[in-house]
Design an enzyme around this catalytic site. Structure first.
Site, mmCIF file in Angstrom:
data_model
loop_
_atom_site.group_PDB
_atom_site.id
_atom_site.type_symbol
_atom_site.label_atom_id
_atom_site.label_comp_id
_atom_site.label_asym_id
_atom_site.label_seq_id
_atom_site.Cartn_x
_atom_site.Cartn_y
_atom_site.Cartn_z
ATOM 1 N N HIS A 1 25.952 45.978 -10.661
ATOM 2 C CA HIS A 1 27.131 46.776 -10.261
ATOM 3 C C HIS A 1 27.827 46.170 -9.041
ATOM 4 O O HIS A 1 28.431 46.897 -8.255
ATOM 5 C CB HIS A 1 26.749 48.231 -9.959
ATOM 6 C CG HIS A 1 25.880 48.861 -11.006
ATOM 7 N ND1 HIS A 1 26.386 49.518 -12.101
ATOM 8 C CD2 HIS A 1 24.525 48.890 -11.150
ATOM 9 C CE1 HIS A 1 25.388 49.958 -12.855
ATOM 10 N NE2 HIS A 1 24.239 49.574 -12.306
ATOM 11 N N SER B 1 47.550 26.347 0.764
ATOM 12 C CA SER B 1 48.704 27.216 0.566
ATOM 13 C C SER B 1 49.916 26.563 1.219
ATOM 14 O O SER B 1 49.795 25.938 2.276
ATOM 15 C CB SER B 1 48.428 28.568 1.222
ATOM 16 O OG SER B 1 49.648 29.241 1.489
ATOM 17 N N LYS C 1 44.550 28.298 4.639
ATOM 18 C CA LYS C 1 43.951 28.583 3.337
ATOM 19 C C LYS C 1 43.304 27.382 2.673
ATOM 20 O O LYS C 1 43.819 26.276 2.718
ATOM 21 C CB LYS C 1 45.018 29.151 2.369
ATOM 22 C CG LYS C 1 45.515 30.525 2.712
ATOM 23 C CD LYS C 1 44.447 31.619 2.608
ATOM 24 C CE LYS C 1 44.051 31.916 1.204
ATOM 25 N NZ LYS C 1 44.927 32.848 0.504
ATOM 26 N N GLU D 1 39.565 29.319 -10.635
ATOM 27 C CA GLU D 1 40.565 30.300 -11.073
ATOM 28 C C GLU D 1 41.280 29.818 -12.331
ATOM 29 O O GLU D 1 41.534 30.590 -13.260
ATOM 30 C CB GLU D 1 41.598 30.538 -9.968
ATOM 31 C CG GLU D 1 41.056 31.300 -8.779
ATOM 32 C CD GLU D 1 42.052 31.307 -7.630
ATOM 33 O OE1 GLU D 1 43.119 31.904 -7.762
ATOM 34 O OE2 GLU D 1 41.766 30.681 -6.581
#
Ligand code: ARG
Length: 472
Positions: free
Chosen positions: A162, A283, A289, A296
């Site tokens: 979970h 970024s 970043k 992804e």
């Protein structure tokens, strides 16, 4: 007088009006099916060899065809072949070019054959080779996983259910879980390969041919394990492809789940790993970043392969026997599946070794969240308390830990004894992460000693699932 445009078509005989330009563009497949050129030529050489064996071509005709096709192969590879949409597809482009080069012998190549059994043969040859390539890339990824598991056999991390910290596991054990999924993917691909590797040629358009062909000879020349038994099925079956794309979709689901974990672990909140700079991007606005774009993208690309599986299933669902032109629509989903899966496997296998493991952070996380609470309950069972009662007792201790911001291992013996007088000084050993891990020493458990054995078995199982050799 026939229009030149119709006379140019290998099927132009019964037509008097030229193909509408829109129809020509709409129905041509050569822009993408030219990928099959090497298999088309290999299949044609085997067909011509068999035709000469059974006396349907002379030795000279066969030699002219074989030499002509080899010349075309070299020209395609050199980039000098002129492909034409007027000739629809890869098959008619190559055949027309052959006839242009060698004359009448070229016109005899299609004896006893149809584009229907030809395309089915080409695609099986193509997919067999590409399946082997996928299996080889999958092996590279599995070796990378096993290398990580070997290096991090004892590294502690929290296991989750979970998305909540559940029990400590080793990082090596976690990597082996991914390897299990990939081993099953391997099994599925190898099983599907058996059904890919059958010869449709000889089915001709749908009913077979009246020529005295030798299908087994062609199967042997092309390294097929068997011939397709029924001519109607041979030209129309695409199950083998659907199976392959289905196995690929599931493989992509596995890579996508893996990606999701890498993305989470790379976040400042988890901070379990850092992927190499070469496999991350920045970024354009936020200078600080470092983004895990590769996992992804892999997670994103999973969607298109699932989509291709749906496309192929829907492509087949309404088709009566035997061949229908619908089947031309099978190639783009298949090719994109192959490109996607191979790219993702390759990038993953190269990215994993760049991954830095932040063992201290993983350990600190495992120490939070009462991950050894089950071990305390199991300890009480060892002292003669029923598991449900032990569960209740430990639950109350955890509630106090939550309230006071302390883990169970930080409770003194006296404090623990308030919950259960059976608890003795040996309790702190079971509350450590190492104690919890070591206790799970059965097959399939996370104890480092068991993980070390599991890595050896996984290596052997991987070797046993190797690519079959092609019998030519
Ligand atoms: N380009 C076609 C395909 O991919 C080849 C077979 C064409 N057969 C036919 N009868 N028009 O399926």
């Amino acid at each position: 007088m026939k229009q030149q445009q119709v006379a140019d078509k290998p099927w132009g005989g019964r037509f008097s009006a030229p193909t509408d330009a829109l129809v020509e563009a709409f129905s041509a497949s050569v822009s993408y099916d030219k990928r099959l050129y090497a298999c088309d030529i290999e299949g044609s050489i085997a067909h011509a060899t068999m035709l000469a064996d059974v006396g349907l071509l002379t030795g000279e005709e066969r030699d002219a065809i074989v030499a002509g096709l080899r010349g075309i192969l070299a020209d395609i590879e050199a980039g000098t072949m002129r492909w034409s949409i007027t000739l629809e597809d890869v098959h008619m482009n190559i055949e027309s070019e052959l006839t242009r080069r060698i004359g009448t012998a070229g016109k005899k190549l299609h004896t006893g054959r149809s584009r229907n059994d030809q395309v089915a043969t080409d695609i099986r040859l193509y997919l067999r080779a590409e399946t082997d390539q996928v299996l080889a890339l999958l092996e590279e990824l599995q070796q990378a996983l096993l290398a990580l598991a070997r290096r991090e056999t004892e590294t502690v991390m929290p296991g989750f259910t979970h998305m909540q910290i559940a029990q400590p596991v080793t990082f090596g054990h976690h990597m082996l879980a991914w390897n299990e999924m990939l081993l099953r993917d391997r099994e599925r691909l190898l099983d599907c390969r058996k059904r890919i590797n059958r010869l449709p040629l000889g089915a001709a358009a749908l009913a077979g041919t009246g020529y005295p062909i030798d299908r087994q000879r062609v199967a042997d020349l092309l390294g097929f394990d068997a011939i397709c038994e029924n001519s109607l099925d041979a030209v129309s079956d695409r199950d083998f492809m659907i199976e392959f794309v289905s196995a690929s979709a599931l493989l992509m689901v596995h890579l996508s789940r893996f990606s999701e974990e890498l993305v989470l672990w790379s976040s400042a909140q988890f901070d379990f790993i850092e992927l190499g700079d070469a496999f991350c991007t920045g970024s354009s606005i936020m200078p600080q970043k470092k983004n895990p774009d590769i996992p992804e993208l892999v997670r994103g690309k999973c969607g298109r392969v699932s989509g291709h599986l749906m496309a192929l299933l829907m492509l087949m669902k309404g088709q009566p026997l035997a061949y229908n032109r619908d089947n031309q629509e099978d190639k783009e989903p298949l090719f994109d599946t192959l490109d996607t899966v191979q790219d993702c496997l390759q990038v993953f296998a190269r990215m994993l070794p760049t991954m830095q493991i932040k063992a201290d952070n993983m350990r600190a996380a495992a120490l939070k969240g009462f991950s050894t609470a089950t071990d305390l309950a199991d300890y009480l069972v060892g002292k003669g308390i029923a598991f449900r009662d032990a569960h209740e007792v430990v639950g109350r201790a955890v509630a106090e830990g939550v309230a006071s911001g302390r883990d169970l291992a930080e409770f003194s013996l006296e404090e623990l004894q308030r919950y259960c007088p059976e608890i003795q000084a040996d309790v702190h050993k079971v509350l450590t992460l190492e104690g919890s891990l070591a206790a799970r020493k059965h097959v399939g458990g996370t104890a480092p000693a068991q993980v070390a054995k599991a890595i050896k078995r996984a290596q052997q199982r991987l070797q046993a699932l190797s690519i079959p050799s092609i019998g030519v």
